[in-house]
Scaffold this motif. Structure first.
Motif, PDB file in Angstrom:
ATOM      1  N   ARG A 109       0.891  -1.156   0.000  1.00  8.29           N
ATOM      2  CA  ARG A 109       0.000   0.000   0.000  1.00  8.29           C
ATOM      3  C   ARG A 109       0.923   1.199   0.000  1.00  8.29           C
ATOM      4  N   ASP A 110       1.233   1.757  -1.171  1.00  7.30           N
ATOM      5  CA  ASP A 110       2.183   2.867  -1.145  1.00  7.30           C
ATOM      6  C   ASP A 110       1.817   3.981  -2.123  1.00  7.30           C
ATOM      7  N   GLN A 129       1.688  11.617  -9.144  1.00  4.42           N
ATOM      8  CA  GLN A 129       1.710  10.615  -8.079  1.00  4.42           C
ATOM      9  C   GLN A 129       0.512   9.671  -8.188  1.00  4.42           C
ATOM     10  N   VAL A 130       0.753   8.421  -7.845  1.00  3.07           N
ATOM     11  CA  VAL A 130      -0.340   7.441  -7.791  1.00  3.07           C
ATOM     12  C   VAL A 130      -0.245   6.663  -6.472  1.00  3.07           C
ATOM     13  N   THR A 149      -3.980  -2.668  -7.770  1.00  7.20           N
ATOM     14  CA  THR A 149      -4.747  -1.482  -8.162  1.00  7.20           C
ATOM     15  C   THR A 149      -3.866  -0.243  -8.165  1.00  7.20           C
ATOM     16  N   VAL A 150      -4.061   0.595  -9.168  1.00  2.49           N
ATOM     17  CA  VAL A 150      -3.377   1.895  -9.212  1.00  2.49           C
ATOM     18  C   VAL A 150      -4.457   2.967  -9.320  1.00  2.49           C
ATOM     19  N   VAL A 151      -4.350   3.982  -8.469  1.00  2.00           N
ATOM     20  CA  VAL A 151      -5.323   5.081  -8.451  1.00  2.00           C
ATOM     21  C   VAL A 151      -4.548   6.392  -8.457  1.00  2.00           C
ATOM     22  N   PRO A 157      -5.526  10.530  -2.182  1.00  2.00           N
ATOM     23  CA  PRO A 157      -4.142  10.928  -1.910  1.00  2.00           C
ATOM     24  C   PRO A 157      -3.364   9.961  -1.021  1.00  2.00           C
ATOM     25  N   ASP A 158      -4.076   9.160  -0.226  1.00  2.00           N
ATOM     26  CA  ASP A 158      -3.363   8.349   0.757  1.00  2.00           C
ATOM     27  C   ASP A 158      -3.889   6.908   0.715  1.00  2.00           C
TER      28      ASP A 158
END
Ligand code: 16G
Length: 241
Positions: A109-110, A129-130, A149-151, A157-158
């Motif tokens: 989770r980063d 940033q993702v 998953t990429v958001v 933001p977090d």
């Protein structure tokens, strides 16, 4: 005007009430997966409803994949997880609707700078940033899927905002996706994925990519999933033009 304030206008229709009631019974596990539902006629008699109402409620739940029907054998609570392809729902929602307990175990989770591959998948400019989530999705103790998953961080933001459900976190920020494109292909699960999913290496899996969008066309998520082929059925209703 009087019509609008009529109490009857606010009452959900009988078949919708029954549909909700049956769903509650399944969620509470009063009828287990694989067990049969009382017949249409018995339900109608027991609940003093018309058979048309009962049939409509059951048809809705069959369409949702909560119930299945076998000709001549009756209506059952679905054992395999039947996922309608045309509804933009989340893993958490799908499982809860079947009385199962959705859970995630995260191995990653980063937050970071978008990679070239991700920037293409999400239609993002280089350098933005993702957030990334990499997790195994469970029903209770049983692993069902692996998801990466990429958001865009502009949407979420977090990564710690995602406790268990991504869509709940997106909903809380008013960013629930409205539309998605999904691609599904058959794969043989490699040793690592098979181990995480508690199945033999080389078992059948479904590799699914989902790109989900906001109303304004921005991509909200790009998710690659590996779902267990021995548990999931993806179904779609087809129509001629
Ligand atoms: C589903 C979606 C996945 C989405 C996730 C959100 C498929 C094939 N994939 O697994 O794209 O990110 O639900 O679930 O349906 P959540 O809100 O429970 O985290």
């Amino acid at each position: 005007r009087r019509l609008c304030s009529d109490a009857a206008a606010h009452q959900p229709l009988a078949y919708l009430r029954l549909r909700r009631a049956i769903r509650n019974v399944i969620e509470q596990r009063a009828i287990e997966p694989g067990q049969t539902l009382p017949s249409e006629r018995d339900l109608a008699q027991l609940l003093t409803l018309s058979r048309v109402t009962v049939r409509k409620a059951i048809a809705g739940l069959v369409e949702e994949g909560v119930l299945t029907q076998r000709h001549g054998a009756g209506t059952f609570v679905a054992e395999r997880i039947i996922k309608p392809m045309s509804r933009l729902t989340s893993f958490t929602e799908d499982l809860r609707a079947r009385g199962l307990n959705p859970r995630s175990e995260f191995f990653e989770r980063d937050v970071g700078e978008v990679t070239p591959e991700e920037s293409m998948a999400l239609n993002l400019s280089p350098g933005v940033q993702v957030i990334r989530l990499h997790r195994v999705r469970y029903a209770g103790d049983e692993p069902l899927a692996i998801e990466r998953t990429v958001v865009p961080a502009s949407v979420l933001p977090d990564p710690m905002l995602v406790h268990d459900s991504l869509y709940e976190a997106l909903e809380a920020r008013g960013c629930r996706p409205r539309r998605a494109l999904q691609r599904l292909r058959a794969v043989l699960l490699n040793a690592r994925h098979a181990r995480l999913l508690h199945v033999p290496t080389g078992s059948a899996g479904l590799n699914i990519e989902r790109r989900a969008f906001l109303d304004d066309g921005r991509v909200v998520e790009f998710t690659t999933s590996w779902y267990r082929g021995d548990i999931y059925d993806f179904v779609a209703e087809l129509q001629t033009d």
